[in-house]
Write a protein that holds these residues in place. Structure first.
Motif, PDB file in Angstrom:
ATOM      1  N   THR A   1       0.662  -1.107   0.112  1.00 35.79           N
ATOM      2  CA  THR A   1      -0.050   0.096  -0.072  1.00 35.79           C
ATOM      3  C   THR A   1       0.850   1.226  -0.016  1.00 35.79           C
ATOM      4  OG1 THR A   1      -1.521  -1.255   1.439  1.00 35.79           O
ATOM      5  CG2 THR A   1      -2.053   1.087   1.082  1.00 35.79           C
TER       6      THR A   1
ATOM      7  N   GLY B   1       3.816   1.121  -1.120  1.00 35.32           N
ATOM      8  CA  GLY B   1       4.334   1.372  -2.467  1.00 35.32           C
ATOM      9  C   GLY B   1       3.602   2.103  -3.388  1.00 35.32           C
ATOM     10  N   ALA B   2       2.370   1.766  -3.323  1.00 31.19           N
ATOM     11  CA  ALA B   2       1.336   2.412  -4.324  1.00 31.19           C
ATOM     12  C   ALA B   2       1.563   3.906  -4.142  1.00 31.19           C
ATOM     13  CB  ALA B   2      -0.067   2.180  -4.208  1.00 31.19           C
TER      14      ALA B   2
ATOM     15  N   PHE C   1       4.990   5.155  -5.315  1.00 31.96           N
ATOM     16  CA  PHE C   1       4.942   5.405  -6.805  1.00 31.96           C
ATOM     17  C   PHE C   1       4.283   6.807  -7.193  1.00 31.96           C
ATOM     18  CE2 PHE C   1       2.350   4.268 -10.805  1.00 31.96           C
ATOM     19  CZ  PHE C   1       3.508   4.314 -11.857  1.00 31.96           C
ATOM     20  N   SER C   2       3.025   6.871  -6.768  1.00 30.09           N
ATOM     21  CA  SER C   2       2.265   7.892  -7.308  1.00 30.09           C
ATOM     22  C   SER C   2       3.130   9.359  -6.780  1.00 30.09           C
ATOM     23  CB  SER C   2       0.834   8.020  -6.534  1.00 30.09           C
ATOM     24  OG  SER C   2       0.268   6.869  -7.031  1.00 30.09           O
TER      25      SER C   2
ATOM     26  N   PHE D   1      -6.353  16.065 -14.541  1.00 38.12           N
ATOM     27  CA  PHE D   1      -7.387  14.807 -14.884  1.00 38.12           C
ATOM     28  C   PHE D   1      -6.566  13.491 -14.559  1.00 38.12           C
ATOM     29  CE2 PHE D   1      -8.788  11.271 -17.529  1.00 38.12           C
ATOM     30  CZ  PHE D   1      -9.995  11.079 -17.134  1.00 38.12           C
ATOM     31  N   MET D   2      -5.311  13.613 -15.196  1.00 40.04           N
ATOM     32  CA  MET D   2      -4.461  12.422 -14.933  1.00 40.04           C
ATOM     33  C   MET D   2      -3.859  12.157 -13.512  1.00 40.04           C
ATOM     34  SD  MET D   2      -2.147  12.207 -18.441  1.00 40.04           S
ATOM     35  CE  MET D   2      -2.020  14.098 -18.914  1.00 40.04           C
TER      36      MET D   2
ATOM     37  N   VAL E   1      -6.833  10.768 -11.315  1.00 39.79           N
ATOM     38  CA  VAL E   1      -7.035   9.087 -11.832  1.00 39.79           C
ATOM     39  C   VAL E   1      -5.948   8.439 -10.886  1.00 39.79           C
ATOM     40  CG1 VAL E   1      -6.589   7.261 -13.308  1.00 39.79           C
ATOM     41  CG2 VAL E   1      -7.645   9.361 -13.900  1.00 39.79           C
ATOM     42  N   LEU E   2      -4.622   8.997 -10.706  1.00 37.11           N
ATOM     43  CA  LEU E   2      -3.625   8.215  -9.924  1.00 37.11           C
ATOM     44  C   LEU E   2      -3.998   8.523  -8.304  1.00 37.11           C
ATOM     45  CD1 LEU E   2      -0.297   9.290 -11.110  1.00 37.11           C
ATOM     46  CD2 LEU E   2      -1.323   7.272 -11.038  1.00 37.11           C
TER      47      LEU E   2
ATOM     48  N   VAL F   1      -7.103   8.764  -7.120  1.00 37.49           N
ATOM     49  CA  VAL F   1      -8.163   7.952  -6.832  1.00 37.49           C
ATOM     50  C   VAL F   1      -7.789   6.456  -6.632  1.00 37.49           C
ATOM     51  CG1 VAL F   1     -10.483   6.856  -7.847  1.00 37.49           C
ATOM     52  CG2 VAL F   1      -9.922   9.368  -7.803  1.00 37.49           C
ATOM     53  N   LEU F   2      -6.722   6.144  -7.512  1.00 38.26           N
ATOM     54  CA  LEU F   2      -6.474   4.470  -7.511  1.00 38.26           C
ATOM     55  C   LEU F   2      -5.492   4.161  -6.291  1.00 38.26           C
ATOM     56  CD1 LEU F   2      -5.299   3.908 -11.218  1.00 38.26           C
ATOM     57  CD2 LEU F   2      -7.368   3.245  -9.991  1.00 38.26           C
TER      58      LEU F   2
ATOM     59  N   PHE G   1      -8.255   4.049  -3.438  1.00 44.40           N
ATOM     60  CA  PHE G   1      -8.761   2.845  -3.504  1.00 44.40           C
ATOM     61  C   PHE G   1      -8.061   1.583  -2.866  1.00 44.40           C
ATOM     62  CE2 PHE G   1     -11.795   3.850  -7.093  1.00 44.40           C
ATOM     63  CZ  PHE G   1     -12.817   3.227  -6.714  1.00 44.40           C
ATOM     64  N   SER G   2      -6.677   1.602  -3.220  1.00 41.61           N
ATOM     65  CA  SER G   2      -5.681   0.790  -2.447  1.00 41.61           C
ATOM     66  C   SER G   2      -5.763   0.922  -0.868  1.00 41.61           C
ATOM     67  CB  SER G   2      -4.359   1.007  -3.148  1.00 41.61           C
ATOM     68  OG  SER G   2      -3.405  -0.005  -2.836  1.00 41.61           O
TER      69      SER G   2
ATOM     70  N   LEU H   1      -8.366   2.172   0.703  1.00 39.33           N
ATOM     71  CA  LEU H   1      -9.564   1.768   1.292  1.00 39.33           C
ATOM     72  C   LEU H   1      -9.469   0.134   1.378  1.00 39.33           C
ATOM     73  CD1 LEU H   1     -12.666   2.183   1.767  1.00 39.33           C
ATOM     74  CD2 LEU H   1     -12.991   2.380  -0.675  1.00 39.33           C
ATOM     75  N   ASN H   2      -9.111  -0.370   0.397  1.00 44.77           N
ATOM     76  CA  ASN H   2      -9.035  -1.820   0.441  1.00 44.77           C
ATOM     77  C   ASN H   2      -8.038  -2.543   1.696  1.00 44.77           C
ATOM     78  OD1 ASN H   2     -10.106  -4.332  -0.300  1.00 44.77           O
ATOM     79  ND2 ASN H   2      -9.032  -3.938  -2.474  1.00 44.77           N
TER      80      ASN H   2
ATOM     81  N   ILE I   1     -14.331  -3.589  -4.266  1.00 46.59           N
ATOM     82  CA  ILE I   1     -13.361  -2.363  -4.220  1.00 46.59           C
ATOM     83  C   ILE I   1     -12.260  -2.351  -5.227  1.00 46.59           C
ATOM     84  CG2 ILE I   1     -11.704  -1.151  -2.766  1.00 46.59           C
ATOM     85  CD1 ILE I   1     -13.268  -1.674  -0.327  1.00 46.59           C
TER      86      ILE I   1
ATOM     87  N   TRP J   1       0.893   6.323 -20.740  1.00 47.56           N
ATOM     88  CA  TRP J   1      -0.182   6.779 -19.866  1.00 47.56           C
ATOM     89  C   TRP J   1      -0.920   5.379 -19.337  1.00 47.56           C
ATOM     90  CZ3 TRP J   1      -2.858   8.989 -16.653  1.00 47.56           C
ATOM     91  CH2 TRP J   1      -4.192   9.072 -16.440  1.00 47.56           C
TER      92      TRP J   1
ATOM     93  N   ALA K   1      -0.097   1.745 -11.035  1.00 45.82           N
ATOM     94  CA  ALA K   1      -0.849   2.310 -10.002  1.00 45.82           C
ATOM     95  C   ALA K   1      -1.765   1.466  -9.543  1.00 45.82           C
ATOM     96  CB  ALA K   1      -1.522   3.673 -10.311  1.00 45.82           C
TER      97      ALA K   1
ATOM     98  N   PHE L   1      -0.510  -2.352  -7.492  1.00 42.93           N
ATOM     99  CA  PHE L   1      -0.104  -2.444  -6.185  1.00 42.93           C
ATOM    100  C   PHE L   1      -1.438  -3.083  -5.399  1.00 42.93           C
ATOM    101  CE2 PHE L   1       3.026   0.753  -7.402  1.00 42.93           C
ATOM    102  CZ  PHE L   1       4.014   0.321  -6.696  1.00 42.93           C
ATOM    103  N   GLY L   2      -2.425  -2.643  -5.806  1.00 39.99           N
ATOM    104  CA  GLY L   2      -3.567  -3.090  -5.231  1.00 39.99           C
ATOM    105  C   GLY L   2      -4.078  -4.244  -5.553  1.00 39.99           C
TER     106      GLY L   2
ATOM    107  N   ASN M   1      -1.858  -6.694  -3.691  1.00 43.32           N
ATOM    108  CA  ASN M   1      -2.366  -6.974  -2.164  1.00 43.32           C
ATOM    109  C   ASN M   1      -3.528  -7.655  -1.956  1.00 43.32           C
ATOM    110  OD1 ASN M   1      -1.675  -5.921   0.180  1.00 43.32           O
ATOM    111  ND2 ASN M   1      -1.873  -3.852  -0.049  1.00 43.32           N
TER     112      ASN M   1
END
Lengths: 410, 415
Positions: A23, A25-26, A29-30, A273-274, A277-278, A280-281, A284-285, A287-288, B30, B280, B287, B290-291, B294
């Motif tokens: 998590t 790591g995500a 990265f972002s 916008f881009m 997206v990053l 939000v992703l 989500f990670s 949240l999970n 999710i 892109w 991104a 990772f999830g 996991n």
């Protein structure tokens, strides 16, 4: 008490090392990616603005109302030299220069082209524009210049003329009278922009005023601020100076070059916008992960509640865990991003095709992202915020937990 | 026992994976949401960018105009009537009469000065054959007031709305056009404005003035000579066959150039676009990954006991990998399905045009118009799907492999 909570949260985080690291790591990265691209964006916007404005437009211009939308000869700033002098002394700056602009058919012995003839103050023009410094052959105009002209390199090629040649120009003056003159080429400039090099010729303001029946007037007074941030303040001061004439307006670069601002806006919109997206992703990670970590601790939380811990306390525990995770991702992400970006800001980088695209926006053919405090924390800050928001749902679930049932859960 | 019940048929494995997937429905939901959003973003953003570049390209080709151009050598450096070329001869005409040619037009393009009673401007004067010019640039359809030119000898001019506004003139008024003839003398002539056109880019409206070719040839005193030939290929992505044919048939001293050499900005933009799309898609996938890892690791972890048990009962490790990878493929396929559907649902209504005129002048800097037409390209959709399914499957091998490596005895005894 606080100390125990923190220690508890920290230990909980490392119950499942791999999950936490993935998590985080995500986030890393972002965050690294965001630091890099935001730095790149800000750096190139600044450069785009500066490189575009410094050539010719300047930061601020004083004009007759309506001249910007529709530049007519008759929309003049009266007695322009005196006014420019007044501005210089009032603002305590030499970065003020008056101009007049007219359209004329310019002819050599072989060729004729219609283009813009600009009357400038030779002594001050170099303070607001880079063109005087870009004279590649001969010299720029000086205070003694009268019937002398400086033209762009493409125009010189198209007109098939060289230094010392005479060219004639034909146009109409302020009062629709016939404007004509013969001027000697004393300098040829090369800005690198074919558009400017093809379509511009400069003469001294005095000569321009005489040829185009300007009667002492001109079309714009160009001002430069020390930097882009200083523009609004300078504009206010300049406004006070010209307040006496209600026909005059003081325009900043955003109005003078609406395309520039809008190109940046368009680019900014697609970039964000881009980024969203990053973000939000990553959210989500988180949240999970946090939902799982809450669900698998149902029994444990049930016991803790049975022992008298309030749901709010447990919710705070989950939020603290998330905050720690986000903090970790932030720290490592920003550091990684900083190292990569800083390295590239020193050596620069380019990708195939960049040169052609950069030229269109007055950018150099190698990019140097500029690391700033803002570009370091802006993106990662939003990522961290998004992660905390994502943890709200798992944390809220604790409020509906019934201790007895929870303790029986497997 | 070893080969019996655990050598499951595909259908049974599928059912098993499917049910495993929904054991923890919240987590799966999710993850599905994340994949869907990711896939949607990949396709949506790509469609927007494609639309913008497509627009830049079609505007660029319209302004050049054409996919292939023939000029007198030196015209690019010295765009003067002196560098004119003869009307195409028999050999070139037969080369132009090719199934690959959609349209071609011989035109005159010279710098000129236009004056109304109120103002004077520098413009590009175009002498065109109304029919073939329209076939190449579609200009007749852009006329919003009055009419386009009728014949090659029409005495009127058609100018842009913006230019008319700048000159403070209107339909039916007379203007004077001044340019240089083949002997370097100033040639001028009055024209009546018979039509006004509206272009996507205001800069074009201010720049291009259309007159009939025959009328200009008379004014410029050049007989039937022209300054350029613009050719449209039926397929702009494959112009090289036609280009080499025309090049071979073009007389010595003339220059034949394809659009991608004339407008380097456009062609680079187009080439860079493909790279950008790939980058892109991969960034979004990373991104996501990772999830994904996991989720699968957690799924494997909480099933440690169970996996140990079925291993002890004789299920081979390869079968476990297979089953977990299948679980992940199922997850990816559903996510892709939802993501693709979302993309289609959001892009289709926008395909009729997304008005972004708030930043029109900025887009003009890029060379694009103020209305964006997102373009859904099948290739891009396929690319996004292939990347997600391929790299996604690859990513899920790590958790699957970990599961297969479990020691059955320890696994059964774990809590």
């Amino acid at each position: 008490m606080i100390d125990v909570s923190l220690r508890l949260a920290w230990r909980n985080l490392w119950r499942y090392k791999r999950r936490t690291w993935l998590t985080v790591g995500a986030m890393i990265f972002s965050n690294a990616l965001l630091v890099f691209s935001v730095s790149l964006q800000f750096g190139s916007y600044d450069m785009m603005i500066n490189n575009t404005l410094q050539v010719f437009t300047g930061h601020i211009q004083v004009q007759h109302d309506g001249y910007q939308q529709d530049p007519k000869m008759r929309r003049v700033v009266p007695d322009i030299v005196a006014m420019a002098d007044g501005l210089r002394s009032a603002l305590g700056s030499n970065e003020v220069a008056a101009r007049g602009a007219g359209f004329a058919l310019v002819s050599s012995t072989d060729r004729s082209y219609g283009l813009q003839i600009l009357g400038v103050e030779p002594g001050f023009e170099s303070n607001v524009s880079t063109i005087p410094g870009l004279v590649k052959q001969g010299r720029y105009l000086n205070n003694d210049s009268y019937d002398e002209i400086v033209i762009g390199s493409v125009l010189a090629r198209n007109l098939k003329v060289a230094l010392g040649d005479e060219i004639t120009f034909l146009g109409s003056g302020r009062d629709d009278s016939f404007a004509a003159g013969v001027a000697k080429i004393v300098g040829i400039f090369e800005t690198g922009s074919a558009d400017i090099d093809r379509n511009m010729a400069q003469v001294s303001l005095a000569y321009f005023q005489d040829s185009f029946a300007m009667e002492g007037s001109g079309h714009s007074i160009v001002l430069r601020a020390e930097n882009i941030e200083g523009v609004p303040a300078l504009r206010t001061r300049a406004k006070d100076q010209v307040a006496g004439n209600d026909k005059l307006v003081v325009l900043d670069w955003e109005t003078l070059q609406p395309g520039l601002k809008q190109a940046i806006q368009a680019d900014m919109t697609s970039a964000w916008f881009m980024y969203s997206v990053l973000i939000v992703l990553v959210a989500f990670s988180v949240l999970n992960t946090q939902l799982m970590s809450v669900l698998e601790r149902t029994r444990e939380f049930g016991t803790m509640m049975a022992l008298g811990l309030k749901p709010s306390r447990l919710a705070r525990l989950v939020m603290t865990e998330t905050a720690m995770m986000a903090g970790l991702g932030l720290a490592i992400g920003v550091l990684t991003g900083f190292i990569i970006t800083y390295y590239l800001s020193v050596v620069g980088f380019s990708y195939p095709g960049m040169e052609e695209m950069a030229a269109r926006f007055n950018l150099p053919d190698r990019m140097y992202p500029s690391v700033s405090m803002l570009s370091l924390v802006l993106g990662p800050g939003i990522v961290a915020l998004g992660c905390l928001l994502a943890a709200v749902y798992p944390a809220l679930r604790l409020y509906v937990l019934l201790p007895i049932e929870a303790m029986r859960a497997v | 026992m070893s080969s019996g019940i655990f050598n499951l048929p595909f259908k049974a494995t599928l059912t098993l994976s499917w049910r495993n997937l929904w054991r923890n429905h919240r987590r799966t939901a999710i993850m599905l949401a994340a994949i869907s959003v990711g896939v949607w973003a990949m396709i949506f953003m790509t469609a927007i960018m494609r639309g913008m570049v497509g627009d830049m390209l079609s505007e660029g080709i319209r302004n050049l105009p054409g996919h292939i151009q023939i000029h007198q050598q030196g015209f690019a450096d010295d765009p003067s009537i002196v560098n004119s070329l003869p009307s195409p001869g028999a050999e070139l005409l037969s080369a132009l009469d090719d199934p690959d040619t959609e349209a071609w037009s011989g035109r005159i393009k010279v710098p000129a000065v236009i004056s109304s009673e109120r103002d004077t401007r520098g413009v590009t004067l175009l002498g065109v054959d109304p029919v073939s010019e329209d076939a190449v640039t579609g200009i007749a359809g852009q006329v919003v007031e009055g009419r386009f030119l009728d014949t090659v000898d029409d005495k009127g001019v058609v100018i842009g709305l913006k230019l008319a506004e700048r000159l403070e003139t209107r339909l039916g008024k007379r203007i004077v056009i001044m340019t240089q003839d083949s002997e370097n003398n100033i040639a001028d002539r009055g024209f009546r404005i018979v039509g006004l056109y509206k272009a996507k880019l205001e800069a074009m409206e201010e720049k291009n003035v259309y007159a009939a070719r025959g009328t200009l040839q008379g004014l410029l005193n050049i007989g039937d000579r022209i300054t350029e030939i613009a050719i449209i290929d039926t397929d702009m992505n494959d112009i090289d066959p036609l280009y080499s044919k025309i090049k071979a048939a073009t007389p010595e001293g003339l220059e034949v150039r394809p659009w991608y050499e004339i407008d380097v900005y456009l062609s680079t933009m187009l080439a860079t676009m493909d790279g950008f799309v790939l980058v892109w898609i991969i960034i979004v996938f990373l991104a996501l990954s990772f999830g994904l890892v996991n989720t699968l690791l957690m799924a494997v972890f909480e099933r440690t006991r169970e996996i140990g048990l079925i291993q002890a009962l004789g299920m081979r490790p390869s079968m476990i990998i297979y089953q977990i990878v299948l679980e992940s493929v199922l997850l990816l396929v559903i996510g892709l399905g939802v993501g693709n559907a979302l993309a289609v649902i959001t892009i289709l209504p926008l395909e009729s045009g997304l008005d972004i005129s708030a930043v029109a002048e900025g887009l003009a800097m890029f060379g694009a118009g103020a209305v964006l037409y997102p373009t859904l390209l099948l290739d891009d959709v396929i690319l996004a799907n292939v990347v997600v399914i391929l790299l996604g499957t690859l990513t899920s091998i790590l958790p699957a492999w970990r599961a297969a490596r479990l020691n059955p005895v320890q696994a059964i005894n774990s809590t």
